[in-house]
Design an enzyme around this catalytic site. Sequence first.
Site, PDB file in Angstrom:
ATOM      1  N   GLY A  63      -0.398  11.524   1.658  1.00  0.00           N
ATOM      2  CA  GLY A  63      -0.802  12.253   0.256  1.00  0.00           C
ATOM      3  C   GLY A  63      -1.753  11.337  -0.203  1.00  0.00           C
ATOM      4  CE  LYS A  64       0.787   5.350  -3.076  1.00  0.00           C
ATOM      5  NZ  LYS A  64       1.287   4.227  -2.576  1.00  0.00           N
ATOM      6  CD  GLU A  71      11.367  -7.232   1.766  1.00  0.00           C
ATOM      7  OE1 GLU A  71      12.420  -7.186   1.041  1.00  0.00           O
ATOM      8  OE2 GLU A  71      10.997  -8.232   2.482  1.00  0.00           O
ATOM      9  CG  ASP A  78       3.313  -0.065  -5.743  1.00  0.00           C
ATOM     10  OD1 ASP A  78       3.727   0.203  -4.703  1.00  0.00           O
ATOM     11  OD2 ASP A  78       4.214   0.019  -6.729  1.00  0.00           O
ATOM     12  CG  PHE A  90       1.558  13.139  -2.429  1.00  0.00           C
ATOM     13  CD1 PHE A  90       0.145  13.200  -2.828  1.00  0.00           C
ATOM     14  CD2 PHE A  90       2.167  11.971  -2.663  1.00  0.00           C
ATOM     15  CE1 PHE A  90      -0.299  12.093  -3.577  1.00  0.00           C
ATOM     16  CE2 PHE A  90       1.847  10.773  -3.328  1.00  0.00           C
ATOM     17  CZ  PHE A  90       0.285  10.855  -3.581  1.00  0.00           C
ATOM     18  N   GLY A  91       4.477  14.252  -3.143  1.00  0.00           N
ATOM     19  CA  GLY A  91       5.742  13.667  -3.968  1.00  0.00           C
ATOM     20  C   GLY A  91       6.240  14.689  -5.158  1.00  0.00           C
ATOM     21  CE1 TYR A  92      10.471  11.861  -7.783  1.00  0.00           C
ATOM     22  CE2 TYR A  92       8.586  10.542  -6.908  1.00  0.00           C
ATOM     23  CZ  TYR A  92      10.169  10.466  -7.297  1.00  0.00           C
ATOM     24  OH  TYR A  92      10.972   9.699  -6.797  1.00  0.00           O
ATOM     25  CG  ASP A  93       1.392  15.905  -7.072  1.00  0.00           C
ATOM     26  OD1 ASP A  93       1.584  15.086  -7.872  1.00  0.00           O
ATOM     27  OD2 ASP A  93       0.697  16.038  -6.048  1.00  0.00           O
ATOM     28  CE  LYS A 127      -2.124  14.031  -7.793  1.00  0.00           C
ATOM     29  NZ  LYS A 127      -1.308  13.733  -6.510  1.00  0.00           N
TER      30      LYS A 127
HETATM   31  P1  ITT Z   1       2.441   2.934   0.376  1.00  0.00           P
HETATM   32  O1  ITT Z   1       3.323   1.843  -0.344  1.00  0.00           O
HETATM   33  O2  ITT Z   1       2.454   2.642   1.927  1.00  0.00           O
HETATM   34  O3  ITT Z   1       1.160   2.945  -0.023  1.00  0.00           O
HETATM   35  P2  ITT Z   1       4.497   4.737  -0.971  1.00  0.00           P
HETATM   36  O4  ITT Z   1       4.788   6.205  -0.822  1.00  0.00           O
HETATM   37  O5  ITT Z   1       5.587   3.655  -0.355  1.00  0.00           O
HETATM   38  O6  ITT Z   1       3.295   4.233  -0.001  1.00  0.00           O
HETATM   39  P3  ITT Z   1       4.719   3.554  -3.330  1.00  0.00           P
HETATM   40  O7  ITT Z   1       5.373   2.471  -3.184  1.00  0.00           O
HETATM   41  O8  ITT Z   1       3.331   3.414  -4.302  1.00  0.00           O
HETATM   42  O9  ITT Z   1       3.969   4.272  -2.120  1.00  0.00           O
HETATM   43  O10 ITT Z   1       5.413   5.055  -4.216  1.00  0.00           O
HETATM   44  C1  ITT Z   1       4.714   5.831  -4.765  1.00  0.00           C
HETATM   45  C2  ITT Z   1       5.623   7.096  -4.828  1.00  0.00           C
HETATM   46  O11 ITT Z   1       5.481   7.529  -6.224  1.00  0.00           O
HETATM   47  C3  ITT Z   1       5.173   8.013  -3.837  1.00  0.00           C
HETATM   48  O12 ITT Z   1       5.935   8.010  -2.827  1.00  0.00           O
HETATM   49  C4  ITT Z   1       5.350   9.142  -4.482  1.00  0.00           C
HETATM   50  O13 ITT Z   1       6.571   9.801  -4.560  1.00  0.00           O
HETATM   51  C5  ITT Z   1       5.296   9.015  -5.847  1.00  0.00           C
HETATM   52  N1  ITT Z   1       3.918   9.176  -6.511  1.00  0.00           N
HETATM   53  C6  ITT Z   1       2.604   8.556  -6.696  1.00  0.00           C
HETATM   54  N2  ITT Z   1       1.657   9.145  -6.770  1.00  0.00           N
HETATM   55  C7  ITT Z   1       1.626  10.459  -6.802  1.00  0.00           C
HETATM   56  C8  ITT Z   1       1.145  11.600  -6.965  1.00  0.00           C
HETATM   57  O14 ITT Z   1      -0.034  11.481  -7.366  1.00  0.00           O
HETATM   58  N3  ITT Z   1       1.899  12.668  -6.930  1.00  0.00           N
HETATM   59  C9  ITT Z   1       3.134  13.037  -6.771  1.00  0.00           C
HETATM   60  N4  ITT Z   1       3.850  11.812  -6.463  1.00  0.00           N
HETATM   61  C10 ITT Z   1       3.295  10.550  -6.571  1.00  0.00           C
END
Ligand code: ITT
Length: 191
Positions: free
Chosen positions: A11-12, A37, A66, A145-148, A168
Amino acid sequence: KIMVVATGNPGKLEEMQVYLTDLGWELQLKPDSLEVEETGETFMENACLKASEVARATGQWAIADDSGLEVDALDGAPGIFSARYGATDAERIERLLFELGNELDREAQFVCAIAIARPDGAIALQTEGICPGRIIHRPRGNNGFGYDPIFYVPEQRLTFAEMSPEVKQRISHRGQAFAALIPQLARLEHS
Ligand code: ITT
């Protein structure tokens, strides 16, 4: 000019690619086997760790993001632990809604730290972006994705998951961080 994108989150990656495509860098994916890590205590420390280590391992420029969600009533949780708050997006959302319960203060903010490292691992650039909003009681929308689906932005009257990707990308924490990054990156290339 090659830049390795130091993320394993699809998603990122999709959003980062949109911001980076017009910059004239050829983007490369980080090898799956290369996992960094996240031992830092802040978003920026973790972004720098990821960018540095991937740059050194590949011998290329690297960019890392991050990011996470800080909820006021939970004293900033899940914060830098946003990705580790559960095993799947659905579980993370469920846990957050459970922890927040019927709390009336639903203020929250998304934070994004971006770091770019030179091929030797030295950090060349770092920027941060923030997007304030509110946690709603039930998920809404299917984009992103994620918490969107539970992150509601009052100005738009939509959750991140209900917005078009373009909207967005314009207002999000990641959008703000990249808006600050792009002129700096252009300057760096000309220096
Ligand atoms: P990388 O470290 O490999 O980049 P990750 O998912 O582990 O991937 P992070 O440690 O930065 O990345 O965690 C970010 C989390 O925060 C991500 O998994 C989502 O759950 C949330 N997040 C970040 N940006 C977001 C977005 O734009 N929309 C929704 N959730 C988001």
